[in-house]
Design a protein around this motif. Structure first.
Motif, PDB file in Angstrom:
ATOM      1  N   VAL A  48       0.836  -1.200   0.000  1.00  0.00           N
ATOM      2  CA  VAL A  48       0.000   0.000   0.000  1.00  0.00           C
ATOM      3  C   VAL A  48       0.875   1.256   0.000  1.00  0.00           C
ATOM      4  O   VAL A  48       0.578   2.227  -0.703  1.00  0.00           O
ATOM      5  N   ALA A  49       1.969   1.237   0.730  1.00  0.00           N
ATOM      6  CA  ALA A  49       2.846   2.417   0.812  1.00  0.00           C
ATOM      7  C   ALA A  49       3.464   2.769  -0.534  1.00  0.00           C
ATOM      8  O   ALA A  49       3.614   3.951  -0.853  1.00  0.00           O
ATOM      9  N   ILE A  50       3.831   1.774  -1.338  1.00  0.00           N
ATOM     10  CA  ILE A  50       4.521   2.064  -2.603  1.00  0.00           C
ATOM     11  C   ILE A  50       3.568   2.208  -3.778  1.00  0.00           C
ATOM     12  O   ILE A  50       4.011   2.356  -4.919  1.00  0.00           O
ATOM     13  N   ASP A  51       2.279   2.212  -3.508  1.00  0.00           N
ATOM     14  CA  ASP A  51       1.288   2.517  -4.542  1.00  0.00           C
ATOM     15  C   ASP A  51       1.222   4.039  -4.642  1.00  0.00           C
ATOM     16  O   ASP A  51       0.398   4.688  -4.023  1.00  0.00           O
ATOM     17  N   TRP A  52       2.161   4.614  -5.407  1.00  0.00           N
ATOM     18  CA  TRP A  52       2.293   6.074  -5.449  1.00  0.00           C
ATOM     19  C   TRP A  52       1.003   6.775  -5.847  1.00  0.00           C
ATOM     20  O   TRP A  52       0.568   7.685  -5.136  1.00  0.00           O
ATOM     21  N   PRO A  53       0.333   6.390  -6.955  1.00  0.00           N
ATOM     22  CA  PRO A  53      -0.919   7.068  -7.289  1.00  0.00           C
ATOM     23  C   PRO A  53      -1.999   6.854  -6.213  1.00  0.00           C
ATOM     24  O   PRO A  53      -2.832   7.726  -5.982  1.00  0.00           O
ATOM     25  N   GLY A  54      -1.951   5.711  -5.538  1.00  0.00           N
ATOM     26  CA  GLY A  54      -2.922   5.412  -4.485  1.00  0.00           C
ATOM     27  C   GLY A  54      -2.758   6.269  -3.241  1.00  0.00           C
ATOM     28  O   GLY A  54      -3.650   6.306  -2.382  1.00  0.00           O
ATOM     29  N   GLN A  55      -1.629   6.976  -3.122  1.00  0.00           N
ATOM     30  CA  GLN A  55      -1.439   7.824  -1.938  1.00  0.00           C
ATOM     31  C   GLN A  55      -2.495   8.912  -1.842  1.00  0.00           C
ATOM     32  O   GLN A  55      -2.788   9.400  -0.759  1.00  0.00           O
ATOM     33  N   SER A  56      -3.100   9.278  -2.969  1.00  0.00           N
ATOM     34  CA  SER A  56      -4.140  10.309  -2.920  1.00  0.00           C
ATOM     35  C   SER A  56      -5.343   9.855  -2.099  1.00  0.00           C
ATOM     36  O   SER A  56      -6.137  10.682  -1.652  1.00  0.00           O
ATOM     37  N   GLU A  57      -5.483   8.542  -1.873  1.00  0.00           N
ATOM     38  CA  GLU A  57      -6.577   8.022  -1.064  1.00  0.00           C
ATOM     39  C   GLU A  57      -6.373   8.277   0.428  1.00  0.00           C
ATOM     40  O   GLU A  57      -7.327   8.230   1.190  1.00  0.00           O
ATOM     41  N   TRP A  58      -5.144   8.515   0.846  1.00  0.00           N
ATOM     42  CA  TRP A  58      -4.901   8.661   2.280  1.00  0.00           C
ATOM     43  C   TRP A  58      -4.003   9.843   2.659  1.00  0.00           C
ATOM     44  O   TRP A  58      -4.056  10.301   3.799  1.00  0.00           O
ATOM     45  N   MET A  59      -3.192  10.345   1.741  1.00  0.00           N
ATOM     46  CA  MET A  59      -2.300  11.464   2.055  1.00  0.00           C
ATOM     47  C   MET A  59      -3.072  12.762   1.862  1.00  0.00           C
ATOM     48  O   MET A  59      -3.519  13.062   0.759  1.00  0.00           O
ATOM     49  N   LEU A  60      -3.201  13.500   2.928  1.00  0.00           N
ATOM     50  CA  LEU A  60      -4.004  14.710   2.951  1.00  0.00           C
ATOM     51  C   LEU A  60      -3.637  15.675   1.825  1.00  0.00           C
ATOM     52  O   LEU A  60      -2.499  16.145   1.741  1.00  0.00           O
ATOM     53  N   GLY A  61      -4.593  15.938   0.921  1.00  0.00           N
ATOM     54  CA  GLY A  61      -4.430  16.935  -0.121  1.00  0.00           C
ATOM     55  C   GLY A  61      -3.306  16.701  -1.103  1.00  0.00           C
ATOM     56  O   GLY A  61      -2.797  17.652  -1.693  1.00  0.00           O
ATOM     57  N   THR A  62      -2.912  15.433  -1.315  1.00  0.00           N
ATOM     58  CA  THR A  62      -1.730  15.157  -2.144  1.00  0.00           C
ATOM     59  C   THR A  62      -2.033  14.095  -3.193  1.00  0.00           C
ATOM     60  O   THR A  62      -2.692  13.099  -2.905  1.00  0.00           O
ATOM     61  N   THR A  63      -1.543  14.331  -4.397  1.00  0.00           N
ATOM     62  CA  THR A  63      -1.553  13.315  -5.447  1.00  0.00           C
ATOM     63  C   THR A  63      -0.106  13.093  -5.882  1.00  0.00           C
ATOM     64  O   THR A  63       0.690  14.036  -5.915  1.00  0.00           O
ATOM     65  N   VAL A  64       0.224  11.850  -6.186  1.00  0.00           N
ATOM     66  CA  VAL A  64       1.594  11.477  -6.540  1.00  0.00           C
ATOM     67  C   VAL A  64       1.560  10.657  -7.818  1.00  0.00           C
ATOM     68  O   VAL A  64       0.665   9.842  -8.024  1.00  0.00           O
ATOM     69  N   ARG A  65       2.575  10.874  -8.651  1.00  0.00           N
ATOM     70  CA  ARG A  65       2.723  10.032  -9.834  1.00  0.00           C
ATOM     71  C   ARG A  65       4.207   9.804 -10.108  1.00  0.00           C
ATOM     72  O   ARG A  65       5.055  10.602  -9.709  1.00  0.00           O
ATOM     73  N   VAL A  66       4.483   8.706 -10.775  1.00  0.00           N
ATOM     74  CA  VAL A  66       5.845   8.384 -11.194  1.00  0.00           C
ATOM     75  C   VAL A  66       6.104   9.121 -12.497  1.00  0.00           C
ATOM     76  O   VAL A  66       5.297   9.041 -13.427  1.00  0.00           O
ATOM     77  N   THR A  67       7.215   9.845 -12.574  1.00  0.00           N
ATOM     78  CA  THR A  67       7.540  10.597 -13.790  1.00  0.00           C
ATOM     79  C   THR A  67       8.745  10.036 -14.541  1.00  0.00           C
ATOM     80  O   THR A  67       8.939  10.375 -15.708  1.00  0.00           O
ATOM     81  N   ALA A  68       9.545   9.208 -13.892  1.00  0.00           N
ATOM     82  CA  ALA A  68      10.684   8.570 -14.564  1.00  0.00           C
ATOM     83  C   ALA A  68      11.032   7.290 -13.815  1.00  0.00           C
ATOM     84  O   ALA A  68      10.923   7.230 -12.593  1.00  0.00           O
ATOM     85  N   GLY A  69      11.442   6.290 -14.553  1.00  0.00           N
ATOM     86  CA  GLY A  69      11.776   5.013 -13.931  1.00  0.00           C
ATOM     87  C   GLY A  69      10.519   4.217 -13.639  1.00  0.00           C
ATOM     88  O   GLY A  69       9.422   4.533 -14.114  1.00  0.00           O
ATOM     89  N   ASP A  70      10.687   3.197 -12.822  1.00  0.00           N
ATOM     90  CA  ASP A  70       9.571   2.308 -12.526  1.00  0.00           C
ATOM     91  C   ASP A  70       8.892   2.602 -11.189  1.00  0.00           C
ATOM     92  O   ASP A  70       7.922   1.938 -10.819  1.00  0.00           O
ATOM     93  N   GLY A  71       9.411   3.587 -10.436  1.00  0.00           N
ATOM     94  CA  GLY A  71       8.836   3.897  -9.130  1.00  0.00           C
ATOM     95  C   GLY A  71       9.179   2.866  -8.076  1.00  0.00           C
ATOM     96  O   GLY A  71       8.659   2.910  -6.961  1.00  0.00           O
ATOM     97  N   ARG A  72      10.060   1.942  -8.419  1.00  0.00           N
ATOM     98  CA  ARG A  72      10.393   0.851  -7.514  1.00  0.00           C
ATOM     99  C   ARG A  72      11.889   0.573  -7.492  1.00  0.00           C
ATOM    100  O   ARG A  72      12.327  -0.564  -7.312  1.00  0.00           O
ATOM    101  N   SER A  73      12.671   1.658  -7.656  1.00  0.00           N
ATOM    102  CA  SER A  73      14.125   1.492  -7.656  1.00  0.00           C
ATOM    103  C   SER A  73      14.782   2.856  -7.465  1.00  0.00           C
ATOM    104  O   SER A  73      14.184   3.893  -7.794  1.00  0.00           O
TER     105      SER A  73
END
Length: 153
Positions: A22-47
């Motif tokens: 759940v923590a490394i689901d970057w786009p999913g952080q918008s479901e729980w991180m107050l007022g924040t949306t996250v997306r991966v812009t380069a790489g795989d988001g897992r390295s």
């Protein structure tokens, strides 16, 4: 240069792998991180070297936070370097098993501030800390939903 720090911990009655997933689901952080949306812009988001972009705010009013993953140690720890114009420093989280009672999730941020902004940080820190605690309560609820959906804990 001054340093501003916040840290919060939440105990989650879920397996470590669930909390990490759940923590490394970057786009999913918008479901729980107050007022924040996250997306991966380069790489795989897992390295290390992968880049993330977060927008924190309400509507069109807010700020961008550009980050680069520095440490990637699944399922234990992730550290990012904040490289934006406004937000600079490091942040991350650890996922720590707790014998027979689930997992502790610890989120921390260490901001680098011009010394002139230190008084402003001292005023803002209680609000930032409150927002982090509130977000981590939402994170715990998201972990529990994820575990129920998959029939594990």
């Amino acid at each position: 240069m001054a340093v501003g720090e916040v840290r919060s911990r939440v105990r989650i009655p879920c397996a470590r792998r669930t909390v990490w997933t759940v923590a490394i689901d970057w786009p999913g952080q918008s479901e729980w991180m107050l007022g924040t949306t996250v997306r991966v812009t380069a790489g795989d988001g897992r390295s290390p070297g992968s880049e993330l972009l977060a927008f924190t705010g309400v509507g069109d009013i807010g700020f961008l936070d550009t980050m680069r993953i520095e440490l990637w140690r699944p399922p234990s720890a992730c550290t990012v370097r904040h490289e934006g114009k406004l937000v600079r420093g490091t942040g991350g989280f650890t996922v720590e098993p707790v014998e027979e009672s689930g997992t502790d999730f610890v989120w921390w941020e260490r901001f680098e501030l011009p010394a002139a902004l230190l008084p402003l940080w001292l005023l803002a820190k209680p609000v930032v800390s409150w927002g982090l605690r509130r977000s981590l309560r939402g994170f715990a609820r998201r972990c529990l939903r994820y575990a129920r959906e998959r029939g594990d804990r």
